[in-house]
Design an enzyme around this catalytic site. Structure first.
Site, PDB file in Angstrom:
ATOM      1  N   HIS A  46       7.383  15.807   9.517  1.00 60.65           N
ATOM      2  CA  HIS A  46       6.576  14.735   8.925  1.00 60.65           C
ATOM      3  C   HIS A  46       5.093  14.946   9.185  1.00 60.65           C
ATOM      4  O   HIS A  46       4.250  14.672   8.339  1.00 60.65           O
ATOM      5  CB  HIS A  46       6.967  13.377   9.506  1.00 60.65           C
ATOM      6  N   GLU A  95      11.946   5.144  18.076  1.00 59.33           N
ATOM      7  CA  GLU A  95      12.049   4.646  16.703  1.00 59.33           C
ATOM      8  C   GLU A  95      13.437   4.983  16.143  1.00 59.33           C
ATOM      9  O   GLU A  95      14.138   4.119  15.619  1.00 59.33           O
ATOM     10  CB  GLU A  95      10.946   5.313  15.877  1.00 59.33           C
ATOM     11  N   HIS A  96      13.823   6.250  16.238  1.00 55.34           N
ATOM     12  CA  HIS A  96      15.143   6.718  15.770  1.00 55.34           C
ATOM     13  C   HIS A  96      15.919   7.276  16.957  1.00 55.34           C
ATOM     14  O   HIS A  96      15.387   8.110  17.681  1.00 55.34           O
ATOM     15  CB  HIS A  96      14.998   7.858  14.763  1.00 55.34           C
ATOM     16  N   GLU A 140      -0.651 -36.224  29.417  1.00 56.11           N
ATOM     17  CA  GLU A 140      -1.578 -35.153  29.055  1.00 56.11           C
ATOM     18  C   GLU A 140      -2.967 -35.687  28.723  1.00 56.11           C
ATOM     19  O   GLU A 140      -3.828 -34.921  28.293  1.00 56.11           O
ATOM     20  CB  GLU A 140      -1.008 -34.357  27.865  1.00 56.11           C
ATOM     21  N   ASN A 199      -3.606   5.872   5.928  1.00 53.93           N
ATOM     22  CA  ASN A 199      -4.367   6.675   6.899  1.00 53.93           C
ATOM     23  C   ASN A 199      -5.183   5.771   7.824  1.00 53.93           C
ATOM     24  O   ASN A 199      -5.036   4.550   7.808  1.00 53.93           O
ATOM     25  CB  ASN A 199      -5.255   7.693   6.157  1.00 53.93           C
ATOM     26  N   ASP A 225      16.923   7.673   6.356  1.00 48.70           N
ATOM     27  CA  ASP A 225      15.614   7.706   5.696  1.00 48.70           C
ATOM     28  C   ASP A 225      15.738   7.390   4.210  1.00 48.70           C
ATOM     29  O   ASP A 225      14.815   6.857   3.600  1.00 48.70           O
ATOM     30  CB  ASP A 225      14.974   9.094   5.835  1.00 48.70           C
ATOM     31  N   TYR A 258       0.847  -1.186   0.000  1.00 47.82           N
ATOM     32  CA  TYR A 258       0.000   0.000   0.000  1.00 47.82           C
ATOM     33  C   TYR A 258       0.886   1.242   0.000  1.00 47.82           C
ATOM     34  O   TYR A 258       1.783   1.382   0.820  1.00 47.82           O
ATOM     35  CB  TYR A 258      -0.910   0.027   1.235  1.00 47.82           C
ATOM     36  N   HIS A 316      -2.624 -39.485  20.495  1.00 47.45           N
ATOM     37  CA  HIS A 316      -1.213 -39.121  20.321  1.00 47.45           C
ATOM     38  C   HIS A 316      -0.331 -40.313  20.701  1.00 47.45           C
ATOM     39  O   HIS A 316       0.588 -40.697  19.966  1.00 47.45           O
ATOM     40  CB  HIS A 316      -0.854 -37.917  21.198  1.00 47.45           C
ATOM     41  N   GLN A 338     -10.859   0.056   0.366  1.00 48.46           N
ATOM     42  CA  GLN A 338     -11.279  -0.768  -0.775  1.00 48.46           C
ATOM     43  C   GLN A 338     -10.073  -1.431  -1.458  1.00 48.46           C
ATOM     44  O   GLN A 338     -10.173  -2.580  -1.928  1.00 48.46           O
ATOM     45  CB  GLN A 338     -12.111   0.058  -1.773  1.00 48.46           C
ATOM     46  N   GLN A 345      12.260  15.303  11.901  1.00 51.76           N
ATOM     47  CA  GLN A 345      11.186  14.408  12.325  1.00 51.76           C
ATOM     48  C   GLN A 345       9.886  15.189  12.469  1.00 51.76           C
ATOM     49  O   GLN A 345       8.818  14.723  12.060  1.00 51.76           O
ATOM     50  CB  GLN A 345      11.587  13.775  13.657  1.00 51.76           C
ATOM     51  N   SER A 386       5.777   9.303  13.802  1.00 49.09           N
ATOM     52  CA  SER A 386       7.226   9.099  13.854  1.00 49.09           C
ATOM     53  C   SER A 386       7.858   9.828  15.048  1.00 49.09           C
ATOM     54  O   SER A 386       7.299  10.781  15.577  1.00 49.09           O
ATOM     55  CB  SER A 386       7.815   9.621  12.544  1.00 49.09           C
TER      56      SER A 386
END
Lengths: 430, 430
Positions: B262, B327-328, B415, B214, B361, B130, B420, B191, B259, B237
């Protein structure tokens, strides 16, 4: 009766498609009830945990009794059959040996542009292990979930297990002891998942929660995902046996039933190129069902979800195997390696006539926590990497930044990200 | 103003805890609307896909125009700035080289009990990527998501990207071409996720869907999970910079803003042991904000979510880093390796004064899809293993089953799993 399909039948495609998409799991919607429990434990900690344990496990606890004491564990282990303890130890040794091969490589190098690059794997700091109570409380599952975490190097492994009215399998405690579990708490359900995720005064929070559970536990894991990591939510178990006519029907029937006896939602499927053999296996299943202790469950699973499929030849089986993407695949044929090489999607493959799936459930070494419901197309069984995480490393000096920086700035400009470009260009002296 | 914390302040713990747990994401509840779209596409395929694309992207399509034709891709690539295309190619080469090191080992051996054991890694058969439309449509993200899949050996990589009113970034098509994407469809939203998960007459289904989107896309990915695999759902981020007083404040200010630009929900945090330096960086941020093209977004992020933290010494910073699990992480200090060795939780570490995060990046090589929202405690950046799955192998013969079988049967009996035990014992001749 289990489905009796033949690829030569006109309706086969439609029948197979129905088999593929049959829903076996009853999806009870417990999300709202679980959300309330999570909120309560998050706000009220031990107090809420004790309240729900009293309500649902009929067990009255105090904060100092949440954790199972060392002496209780030792007493339980001492009460176990030594032969079973010995078997658990052999299993643990073999599981550990297999999983040790999965420890990933860390790397750290300088490439030809002079850039330092690396990837560093480290164990998770704390992991929670959910163990179901009652009938589904299996010591083998404790080994399979706990040992990979310990091989990964997880320093803190906290187990929760419900003990309805105080009852708990001593073998589960023994398995936890053998696997190196660090803490054990006598709580279960969504409230135990909440305690592991958010922490209480008694139970410190963990970073990831693994292990099977009922619908409430599964819903709780889904809801705390993000706050902590979780393993896959397991569906009902499945076995697919591909067998030629040279097998003993009684052996193959036992294999199909070993999956069916787990749960009436489990699924056992036989594919063979020998019509007479298929009918012999179906008869042998009925014979075994007369004597098996869990015949009611196994019989229901086999009748409702079981299937036999007659194929023209074993090559035709391969495409069906991949469409089913089974959790467990037995290849009871003359040349199992040749057939295995053609299969793309399977959680675990059991090769040849002398490898019943049960050997993998207990003692072979590979993990028995495997992808269900066709998810072997995109996921793998539990393993050491599930208990580690990777940090990547980048290091430039003025020279290597001089080499790469201009092109990074061009790309940043092209994406309209001015501060990205600026952060490179200020260092290039431009 | 961004938070201005000092570990020596009496209220620090409470302030830091608020920083740690501040919710930055606005959780819009779109689950029901998304469920309806998924159902519709599942039932009506291309027809529903075209209906929603007309409604939300103001673009009227026919089934034969869903896929972006080769000639359109070539025309777009030809229209791009050759300097940017060249930079994308350099980036792709470096990303591929780094990710090639991640290809896992397959193993297959016979252990000392005579049991054949193995683990076989295979690529996923089909992956959907995506790519967001509009402002967030980044060619660098196409490279970062697509190249690991191709390195893994995924034979079919299908990309979806919304083209509101027909508009599409030519650089996104160029990046897809460079990365080896096999199919591109001009659809987006829930969709498009549905089309990838369930398939339509035009778009064949995939086994896993990756890539950012999104709230509708994220909700759709959550809902199709199980039918297909998904990557992690990314949050806003974050960057955490640990810098001593020997840095140029202007450089560090640019890093924080890279950062912040963004997304107004992004978060930039500076930790330093030098009070004057911190104030100089805060001033430099204000200076940069006067000229940056995305100053409105970056300024909002910095004011609402930004923070500076004064520590007594850099060792005190380590515990804060691990609690933030960024994250960074930039370590702009004299000995970044020594500091990096002490850090447990970070998605990616940028070492030294000449390694702005932007270099990672775009062009360094490691993946820029990294764990957000403190999930670096339990998860890793996108990598080749995310596009592969593992099948384990077990093979016994009569002799090795004779060695292991009895103990497997003991455990099965313990068990209560009679089938088994039976499946092992029938083969032992007992």
């Amino acid at each position: 009766m289990p489905r009796d399909l033949r690829t030569t039948d006109a309706g086969f495609e439609a029948d197979f498609d129905r088999l593929l998409h049959a829903k076996r799991e009853s999806q009870s919607d417990v999300a709202d009830a679980v959300a309330e429990v999570l909120r309560d434990v998050r706000l009220h900690g031990d107090e809420a945990l004790i309240k729900y344990t009293s309500r649902w496990d009929q067990l009255d606890l105090t904060p100092d009794r949440l954790r199972i004491a060392e002496c209780e564990i030792e007493a339980a282990v001492a009460a176990c059959d030594p032969e079973v303890i010995e078997a658990l130890k052999v299993a643990a040794t073999r599981i550990e040996a297999f999983h040790r091969r999965q420890t990933p490589d860390t790397y750290d190098y300088v490439d030809d542009a002079g850039v330092r690059l690396g990837a560093r794997w480290t164990p998770l700091s704390a992991v929670g292990l959910y163990v179901p109570g009652g009938l589904a409380s299996y010591p083998s599952s404790v080994l399979m979930n706990a040992i990979p975490a310990k091989v990964a190097g997880v320093p803190r492994l906290a187990m929760v297990v419900p003990t309805p009215e105080g009852a708990l399998s001593p073998l589960v405690l023994a398995a936890a002891r053998i696997a190196g579990v660090d803490e054990i708490y006598r709580v279960g359900g969504a409230q135990a998942v909440a305690a592991l995720a958010y922490g209480t005064a008694t139970i410190r929070p963990v970073d990831k929660i693994v292990g099977p559970g009922n619908a409430y536990v599964a819903a709780a894991k889904r809801q705390v995902f993000g706050t902590v990591g979780i393993d896959m939510i397991a569906g009902p178990s499945e076995i697919l046996v591909v067998a030629d006519g040279a097998n003993d029907p009684s052996w193959i029937a036992a294999d199909l039933l070993s999956q069916a006896e787990h749960d009436s939602s489990a699924q056992s499927i036989l594919i063979s190129d020998d019509a007479a053999f298929i009918q012999a296996v179906r008869a042998a299943v009925d014979t075994h069902l007369k004597t098996l202790p869990r015949a009611v469950i196994a019989g229901a699973s086999w009748r409702n979800n079981g299937a036999t499929i007659l194929v023209r030849d074993l090559d035709e089986a391969v495409a069906l195997v991949d469409r089913l993407a089974p959790e467990h695949l037995e290849l009871a044929v003359a040349d199992p390696d040749a057939l295995a090489a053609k299969v793309t999607h399977a959680g675990a493959i059991f090769l040849g006539r002398y490898t019943p799936e049960a050997i993998g459930d207990y003692i072979a070494g590979p993990n028995h926590v495997l992808p269900t419901a066709r998810s072997a197309r995109f996921s793998s069984g539990l393993n050491v990497l599930d208990f580690m995480k990777r940090t990547t490393l980048v290091g430039c000096d003025a020279a290597s930044l001089g080499r790469l920086g201009p092109q990074a700035a061009i790309l940043a400009d092209a994406e309209g990200l001015g501060a990205h470009a600026l952060s490179v260009r200020v260092r290039l002296g431009g």
